[in-house]
Design an enzyme around this catalytic site. Sequence first.
Site, PDB file in Angstrom:
ATOM      1  N   ASP A   8       0.866  -1.174   0.000  1.00  0.00           N
ATOM      2  CA  ASP A   8       0.000   0.000   0.000  1.00  0.00           C
ATOM      3  C   ASP A   8       0.910   1.233   0.000  1.00  0.00           C
ATOM      4  O   ASP A   8       2.137   1.127  -0.186  1.00  0.00           O
ATOM      5  CB  ASP A   8      -1.020  -0.033   1.159  1.00  0.00           C
ATOM      6  CG  ASP A   8      -0.396   0.241   2.531  1.00  0.00           C
ATOM      7  OD1 ASP A   8       0.851   0.363   2.629  1.00  0.00           O
ATOM      8  OD2 ASP A   8      -1.161   0.324   3.511  1.00  0.00           O
ATOM      9  N   HIS A   9       0.329   2.410   0.204  1.00  0.00           N
ATOM     10  CA  HIS A   9       1.106   3.656   0.133  1.00  0.00           C
ATOM     11  C   HIS A   9       2.264   3.685   1.130  1.00  0.00           C
ATOM     12  O   HIS A   9       3.278   4.332   0.882  1.00  0.00           O
ATOM     13  CB  HIS A   9       0.181   4.866   0.333  1.00  0.00           C
ATOM     14  CG  HIS A   9      -0.676   4.743   1.560  1.00  0.00           C
ATOM     15  ND1 HIS A   9      -1.798   3.945   1.603  1.00  0.00           N
ATOM     16  CD2 HIS A   9      -0.564   5.290   2.795  1.00  0.00           C
ATOM     17  CE1 HIS A   9      -2.346   4.012   2.815  1.00  0.00           C
ATOM     18  NE2 HIS A   9      -1.611   4.820   3.544  1.00  0.00           N
ATOM     19  N   CYS A  65       2.864  -3.352   4.104  1.00  0.00           N
ATOM     20  CA  CYS A  65       2.023  -2.216   4.461  1.00  0.00           C
ATOM     21  C   CYS A  65       2.678  -1.597   5.689  1.00  0.00           C
ATOM     22  O   CYS A  65       3.790  -1.990   6.050  1.00  0.00           O
ATOM     23  CB  CYS A  65       0.550  -2.588   4.644  1.00  0.00           C
ATOM     24  SG  CYS A  65       0.158  -3.621   6.054  1.00  0.00           S
ATOM     25  N   THR A  67       2.142  -1.629   9.077  1.00  0.00           N
ATOM     26  CA  THR A  67       2.438  -2.573  10.160  1.00  0.00           C
ATOM     27  C   THR A  67       2.607  -4.000   9.658  1.00  0.00           C
ATOM     28  O   THR A  67       3.052  -4.872  10.409  1.00  0.00           O
ATOM     29  CB  THR A  67       1.276  -2.618  11.171  1.00  0.00           C
ATOM     30  OG1 THR A  67       0.104  -3.092  10.483  1.00  0.00           O
ATOM     31  CG2 THR A  67       0.989  -1.246  11.776  1.00  0.00           C
ATOM     32  N   GLY A  68       2.179  -4.261   8.450  1.00  0.00           N
ATOM     33  CA  GLY A  68       2.157  -5.628   7.906  1.00  0.00           C
ATOM     34  C   GLY A  68       0.872  -6.368   8.236  1.00  0.00           C
ATOM     35  O   GLY A  68       0.541  -7.373   7.609  1.00  0.00           O
ATOM     36  N   HIS A  98       9.538 -23.137   9.457  1.00  0.00           N
ATOM     37  CA  HIS A  98       8.481 -23.724  10.279  1.00  0.00           C
ATOM     38  C   HIS A  98       7.089 -23.576   9.675  1.00  0.00           C
ATOM     39  O   HIS A  98       6.233 -24.431   9.890  1.00  0.00           O
ATOM     40  CB  HIS A  98       8.453 -23.065  11.671  1.00  0.00           C
ATOM     41  CG  HIS A  98       9.632 -23.450  12.519  1.00  0.00           C
ATOM     42  ND1 HIS A  98       9.749 -23.066  13.833  1.00  0.00           N
ATOM     43  CD2 HIS A  98      10.739 -24.182  12.228  1.00  0.00           C
ATOM     44  CE1 HIS A  98      10.879 -23.546  14.331  1.00  0.00           C
ATOM     45  NE2 HIS A  98      11.509 -24.219  13.378  1.00  0.00           N
ATOM     46  N   ARG A 132       7.184 -32.374  11.683  1.00  0.00           N
ATOM     47  CA  ARG A 132       6.138 -31.903  12.609  1.00  0.00           C
ATOM     48  C   ARG A 132       5.538 -30.578  12.139  1.00  0.00           C
ATOM     49  O   ARG A 132       4.379 -30.275  12.414  1.00  0.00           O
ATOM     50  CB  ARG A 132       6.699 -31.789  14.028  1.00  0.00           C
ATOM     51  CG  ARG A 132       7.733 -30.691  14.231  1.00  0.00           C
ATOM     52  CD  ARG A 132       8.337 -30.752  15.634  1.00  0.00           C
ATOM     53  NE  ARG A 132       9.178 -29.603  15.929  1.00  0.00           N
ATOM     54  CZ  ARG A 132      10.442 -29.457  15.510  1.00  0.00           C
ATOM     55  NH1 ARG A 132      10.998 -30.391  14.753  1.00  0.00           N
ATOM     56  NH2 ARG A 132      11.143 -28.382  15.836  1.00  0.00           N
ATOM     57  N   HIS A 133       6.330 -29.813  11.395  1.00  0.00           N
ATOM     58  CA  HIS A 133       5.818 -28.522  10.904  1.00  0.00           C
ATOM     59  C   HIS A 133       4.797 -28.730   9.793  1.00  0.00           C
ATOM     60  O   HIS A 133       3.843 -27.957   9.671  1.00  0.00           O
ATOM     61  CB  HIS A 133       6.978 -27.643  10.437  1.00  0.00           C
ATOM     62  CG  HIS A 133       7.943 -27.350  11.540  1.00  0.00           C
ATOM     63  ND1 HIS A 133       7.600 -26.580  12.631  1.00  0.00           N
ATOM     64  CD2 HIS A 133       9.217 -27.764  11.749  1.00  0.00           C
ATOM     65  CE1 HIS A 133       8.620 -26.515  13.453  1.00  0.00           C
ATOM     66  NE2 HIS A 133       9.623 -27.242  12.945  1.00  0.00           N
TER      67      HIS A 133
HETATM   68  C1  RB5 Z   1      -1.927   2.845   6.386  1.00  0.00           C
HETATM   69  O1  RB5 Z   1      -1.951   4.064   7.035  1.00  0.00           O
HETATM   70  C2  RB5 Z   1      -1.845   1.694   7.358  1.00  0.00           C
HETATM   71  O2  RB5 Z   1      -3.028   1.562   8.051  1.00  0.00           O
HETATM   72  C3  RB5 Z   1      -1.524   0.426   6.623  1.00  0.00           C
HETATM   73  O3  RB5 Z   1      -0.342   0.592   5.911  1.00  0.00           O
HETATM   74  C4  RB5 Z   1      -1.299  -0.804   7.470  1.00  0.00           C
HETATM   75  O4  RB5 Z   1      -0.435  -0.557   8.531  1.00  0.00           O
HETATM   76  C5  RB5 Z   1      -2.491  -1.531   7.885  1.00  0.00           C
HETATM   77  O5  RB5 Z   1      -2.433  -2.624   8.446  1.00  0.00           O
END
Ligand code: RB5
Length: 143
Positions: A8-9, A65, A67-68, A98, A132-133
Amino acid sequence: MKIGICCDHAGVEYKTKLISYLLGKGYEVINFGTDSSESMDYPDVAHPLAEAVEKGEVDLGIAFCGTGNGMAMSLNHHPGIRAGLAWNTEIGKLVKEHNNANILVMPARFISYNMVTSIVRAWLNTEFAGGRHQRRIDKIPVK
Ligand code: RB5
């Protein structure tokens, strides 16, 4: 090997640099966007990437993104996807060894670009351990 990549951005800068890095290492890369820093909704690029991995149009995927978490949540709605979030090199290795993650997700706003390449190298160069994984990942889908 063909790698699909999306962001994303929040992840455009790292994704753009990583595409050049991967091309330089001889990987084929399919870019699912976004290529703009304008605010957008991560599921709009996550779902096309997930479908490409499920259909075998690409071998593996990488997503960014902020936070991912938004990417990982969207990608993991697809039954053929195991999207794993990694923020350091050891987790990048373990998410393949794993969990056999077929999409690697990274939190662009919380790691350096040097860490991105280190995680990607660890994930690409590690083999799934099986055993096991395998039993554990077989239990992930809701029956
Ligand atoms: C964008 O501002 C933010 O919400 C997005 O990149 C992400 O962290 C969402 O999970």
